[in-house]
Design a protein around this motif. Sequence first.
Motif, PDB file in Angstrom:
ATOM      1  N   ALA A 136      13.349  42.445 -31.572  1.00 25.21           N
ATOM      2  CA  ALA A 136      12.468  43.614 -31.621  1.00 25.21           C
ATOM      3  C   ALA A 136      12.112  43.960 -33.058  1.00 25.21           C
ATOM      4  O   ALA A 136      10.969  44.335 -33.349  1.00 25.21           O
ATOM      5  N   TYR A 137      13.077  43.855 -33.951  1.00 26.60           N
ATOM      6  CA  TYR A 137      12.790  44.130 -35.357  1.00 26.60           C
ATOM      7  C   TYR A 137      11.736  43.153 -35.869  1.00 26.60           C
ATOM      8  O   TYR A 137      10.766  43.554 -36.530  1.00 26.60           O
ATOM      9  N   ALA A 138      11.927  41.870 -35.550  1.00 27.49           N
ATOM     10  CA  ALA A 138      10.996  40.852 -36.052  1.00 27.49           C
ATOM     11  C   ALA A 138       9.609  41.006 -35.443  1.00 27.49           C
ATOM     12  O   ALA A 138       8.596  40.882 -36.147  1.00 27.49           O
ATOM     13  N   ILE A 139       9.550  41.302 -34.136  1.00 20.46           N
ATOM     14  CA  ILE A 139       8.259  41.340 -33.443  1.00 20.46           C
ATOM     15  C   ILE A 139       7.647  42.736 -33.487  1.00 20.46           C
ATOM     16  O   ILE A 139       6.497  42.924 -33.897  1.00 20.46           O
ATOM     17  N   TYR A 140       8.429  43.731 -33.061  1.00 19.23           N
ATOM     18  CA  TYR A 140       7.924  45.095 -32.882  1.00 19.23           C
ATOM     19  C   TYR A 140       7.711  45.805 -34.212  1.00 19.23           C
ATOM     20  O   TYR A 140       6.725  46.515 -34.409  1.00 19.23           O
TER      21      TYR A 140
ATOM     22  N   LYS B 189      -5.299  47.366 -33.792  1.00 16.54           N
ATOM     23  CA  LYS B 189      -5.397  48.149 -32.552  1.00 16.54           C
ATOM     24  C   LYS B 189      -4.074  48.782 -32.153  1.00 16.54           C
ATOM     25  O   LYS B 189      -3.991  49.434 -31.107  1.00 16.54           O
ATOM     26  N   ILE B 190      -3.046  48.599 -32.979  1.00 18.20           N
ATOM     27  CA  ILE B 190      -1.706  49.080 -32.636  1.00 18.20           C
ATOM     28  C   ILE B 190      -1.696  50.579 -32.362  1.00 18.20           C
ATOM     29  O   ILE B 190      -1.004  51.066 -31.468  1.00 18.20           O
ATOM     30  N   ALA B 191      -2.491  51.338 -33.110  1.00 15.21           N
ATOM     31  CA  ALA B 191      -2.476  52.801 -32.967  1.00 15.21           C
ATOM     32  C   ALA B 191      -2.947  53.266 -31.593  1.00 15.21           C
ATOM     33  O   ALA B 191      -2.675  54.405 -31.201  1.00 15.21           O
ATOM     34  N   PHE B 192      -3.616  52.398 -30.846  1.00 12.44           N
ATOM     35  CA  PHE B 192      -4.149  52.794 -29.539  1.00 12.44           C
ATOM     36  C   PHE B 192      -3.292  52.280 -28.384  1.00 12.44           C
ATOM     37  O   PHE B 192      -3.626  52.513 -27.227  1.00 12.44           O
ATOM     38  N   ILE B 193      -2.200  51.570 -28.693  1.00  6.21           N
ATOM     39  CA  ILE B 193      -1.383  50.941 -27.651  1.00  6.21           C
ATOM     40  C   ILE B 193      -0.140  51.783 -27.383  1.00  6.21           C
ATOM     41  O   ILE B 193       0.607  52.090 -28.306  1.00  6.21           O
TER      42      ILE B 193
ATOM     43  N   LEU C   2       3.919  42.579 -35.084  1.00  9.41           N
ATOM     44  CA  LEU C   2       2.800  43.249 -34.412  1.00  9.41           C
ATOM     45  C   LEU C   2       2.027  44.200 -35.327  1.00  9.41           C
ATOM     46  O   LEU C   2       0.795  44.138 -35.386  1.00  9.41           O
ATOM     47  N   PRO C   3       2.701  45.093 -36.091  1.00  7.83           N
ATOM     48  CA  PRO C   3       1.927  46.035 -36.925  1.00  7.83           C
ATOM     49  C   PRO C   3       1.310  45.418 -38.177  1.00  7.83           C
ATOM     50  O   PRO C   3       0.389  45.998 -38.741  1.00  7.83           O
ATOM     51  N   ASN C   4       1.823  44.259 -38.618  1.00  5.06           N
ATOM     52  CA  ASN C   4       1.412  43.747 -39.929  1.00  5.06           C
ATOM     53  C   ASN C   4       0.683  42.403 -39.906  1.00  5.06           C
ATOM     54  O   ASN C   4      -0.196  42.170 -40.735  1.00  5.06           O
ATOM     55  N   PHE C   5       1.054  41.531 -38.983  1.00  2.25           N
ATOM     56  CA  PHE C   5       0.529  40.166 -39.048  1.00  2.25           C
ATOM     57  C   PHE C   5      -0.203  39.709 -37.786  1.00  2.25           C
ATOM     58  O   PHE C   5      -0.882  38.697 -37.813  1.00  2.25           O
TER      59      PHE C   5
ATOM     60  N   GLY D  39       8.843  56.004 -51.317  1.00  4.95           N
ATOM     61  CA  GLY D  39       8.399  55.683 -49.963  1.00  4.95           C
ATOM     62  C   GLY D  39       7.394  54.556 -49.893  1.00  4.95           C
ATOM     63  O   GLY D  39       7.306  53.867 -48.870  1.00  4.95           O
ATOM     64  N   SER D  40       6.621  54.344 -50.961  1.00  5.09           N
ATOM     65  CA  SER D  40       5.656  53.243 -50.953  1.00  5.09           C
ATOM     66  C   SER D  40       6.351  51.897 -50.883  1.00  5.09           C
ATOM     67  O   SER D  40       5.826  50.943 -50.288  1.00  5.09           O
ATOM     68  N   VAL D  41       7.529  51.804 -51.480  1.00  6.74           N
ATOM     69  CA  VAL D  41       8.295  50.551 -51.417  1.00  6.74           C
ATOM     70  C   VAL D  41       9.044  50.449 -50.100  1.00  6.74           C
ATOM     71  O   VAL D  41       8.968  49.435 -49.404  1.00  6.74           O
ATOM     72  N   THR D  42       9.786  51.506 -49.723  1.00  8.16           N
ATOM     73  CA  THR D  42      10.592  51.424 -48.495  1.00  8.16           C
ATOM     74  C   THR D  42       9.731  51.307 -47.248  1.00  8.16           C
ATOM     75  O   THR D  42      10.196  50.807 -46.223  1.00  8.16           O
ATOM     76  N   GLY D  43       8.491  51.751 -47.322  1.00  5.92           N
ATOM     77  CA  GLY D  43       7.607  51.620 -46.173  1.00  5.92           C
ATOM     78  C   GLY D  43       6.745  50.381 -46.203  1.00  5.92           C
ATOM     79  O   GLY D  43       5.921  50.158 -45.303  1.00  5.92           O
ATOM     80  N   SER D  44       6.932  49.532 -47.220  1.00  2.70           N
ATOM     81  CA  SER D  44       6.074  48.353 -47.363  1.00  2.70           C
ATOM     82  C   SER D  44       6.542  47.213 -46.475  1.00  2.70           C
ATOM     83  O   SER D  44       7.697  47.142 -46.059  1.00  2.70           O
ATOM     84  N   THR D  45       5.629  46.322 -46.212  1.00  2.00           N
ATOM     85  CA  THR D  45       5.919  45.190 -45.321  1.00  2.00           C
ATOM     86  C   THR D  45       7.047  44.324 -45.846  1.00  2.00           C
ATOM     87  O   THR D  45       7.987  43.976 -45.107  1.00  2.00           O
TER      88      THR D  45
END
Length: 645
Positions: free
Chosen positions: A380-384, A397-401, A388-391, A338-344
């Motif tokens: 959406a894949y590229a942005i969402y 602040k993503i966790a609060f939106i 947005l979550p990584n760069f 999961g550390s790899v599949t969940g990585s950026t």
Amino acid sequence: MDYFPIFLLIAGLMAAFSIYLIYLVKRGIDGVGFLLVLYLTGSMVVMFASLSVFFSSPNQVTEAVALASNSAYMIFGLIPILFNINKKVKVRRWYTILVFAGLMALSEAFMGQTFFTMVTKQLGNPLLGVENYWYYAVMISEMLFTLLYSFKSLTQPLRNYLIIALPIMGISPVILPQVTQYVNDTIWFNASLMIIATILIYESLYRDRLKRTQETMTSLELMLVFSFMMAGIFTYFLTGSWYLFDASMLGGMTWFIYRAINGPNHVKGNYMKDSKWTFSFILVTFIMEWLMGGVLDFASGNFSTGVRGFLSSLGLGFVNPLSYYGLGSLFDFLSIFGSVTGSTWFLVMMGTEMGMLALFRIREVKFRENKIRLALMVSAYAIYTIYLPNFSPLSSKIAFIPYMWSMGLGTLGPVASNYLIPGIIGTYVVSAVLSFLFGSRQICSVTCTAPTMYQGTFYESLKSYNRTSRLGRKTLSSRLRPWYKVIALVVWGSLLAFAVLSFLNQDGVINVTILGNDPTVFLYSFYFNFLWYVVFISIPFMGSYACVTQGWCSWGTFNQFFGGLGLFRLRVKNPDLCVKCETKACSEACPVGNTDLPGKFIKEGEFKSMRCIGVGDCMEACPYENIRIYDFRSWIREKLGSNGT
């Protein structure tokens, strides 16, 4: 002493002689002549192997060993030729050509080893000869000649595979292994080319999907070569040794010369009909992609190098594999996986491959509605999912939106009080409203990562397994099976139970962790970084979109529920056209297997089900262009007095 002129002369002679031998083999030399070619190729292997031993420690013993080994080979190697010199021997078979190609690669490796020992007076590991530019200069010249000489006789897919494989093998990090910047640059370069090659392979198979046979085994071979190479680089970051990568280079170059001479693999098939082959191909591709994702995370500094460094970088941590009666090993596997599949960088790499396949599909669809949805899906894949979550400046602040705490309660962290409103609850409220207005397509066909992976050209065509696989057939029609409900209830029950535990942990009421991890963080990693990929890889056995048809995705079932309650449905302009339709192509095209589409259209003039995720393939397949999507936009038009269909 300046060895460069000597090395240049030897390498040039080796390249010229090897190219001549390749020319003879490709031209069709047979019988004793082919035995002689094998003999000469083997003599180069023996000669350079013995010279590398001699130059590592020049003395009378090593000199005697070198002379004895070469003399023995010259005498005993000639025996098969002498015994068959007046006989008609037929030896030009696939395995003899493979042996020839292997000897070619090995002889160049021992040449490099000889050059190394002449300079350093050290022997090193048996594959050290691959780690220099002399080896690659000779091998690339041989590979290039073989490709050009064989070009007209090769099939188009094999030509493309060899063309893209040549620079991947030729621009290798071990040409200058001591130069860190060069190593990192070539790793990124090769990873980029492998992504292009993977897209090319997918598209080649897809274009030939209606043919009885395709270059299936040749495609699988190339993916195995890439996997071997990525495994070698991954191992290098763990151990500091290029040994496995060197072996992959020998294997890859042997495969290249063999395929260029012998042509494509004669074992062929069709990926839409052979579930075992298709599963093997998807599995090998995923292994290569997983290794590549890990390599890019090492190269970018997300993972620390070395075994200890890597284990310290794992998202869920690492425990003693023998702990908890052996369950520690299972936990460690999930953590590493999961550390790899969940990585950026894994998500970037997968998004690039699958996104390109989705863009290719835009060219094939007829309706603007579907073209826009596919474009939104890739965007959406590229942005969402990535930007947005990584760069982005908002990443912290993503966790609060609202609408960003996606795909379950554990995506962005524990269920803490400061995340509840507006982050978690806001996300569910906003998503429920959007699904009510526009259907679950807003998630399952646009913003989730799954549609980008399922709806590109190659993977979209795998929906044929909805009808041919054992599990896929059991999910046909929009009726929810009892076991769908059981799976969905188990998934949601576990998610809510772990969310309560997480919330109580954060408030200090209890202290319950899973080997040091917050319960929802662990559960999210298990479901979306591991189980989802198991479901995806198993398309040939489970059918396409099993996350929708079998209830594995909590985020999907949530939005499908509200989509089923809401305005979204499919409507037909004229039900009479459905009565006389002989193809019933709409049900065949549905990626989630809603085979009762025609019946509902005939009886009710529309189709409404929480299992319909609005992909729109039925619209494309309808021979009368009779199907339209109805949602909030249509409802507004109705209220305004315009046509709502």
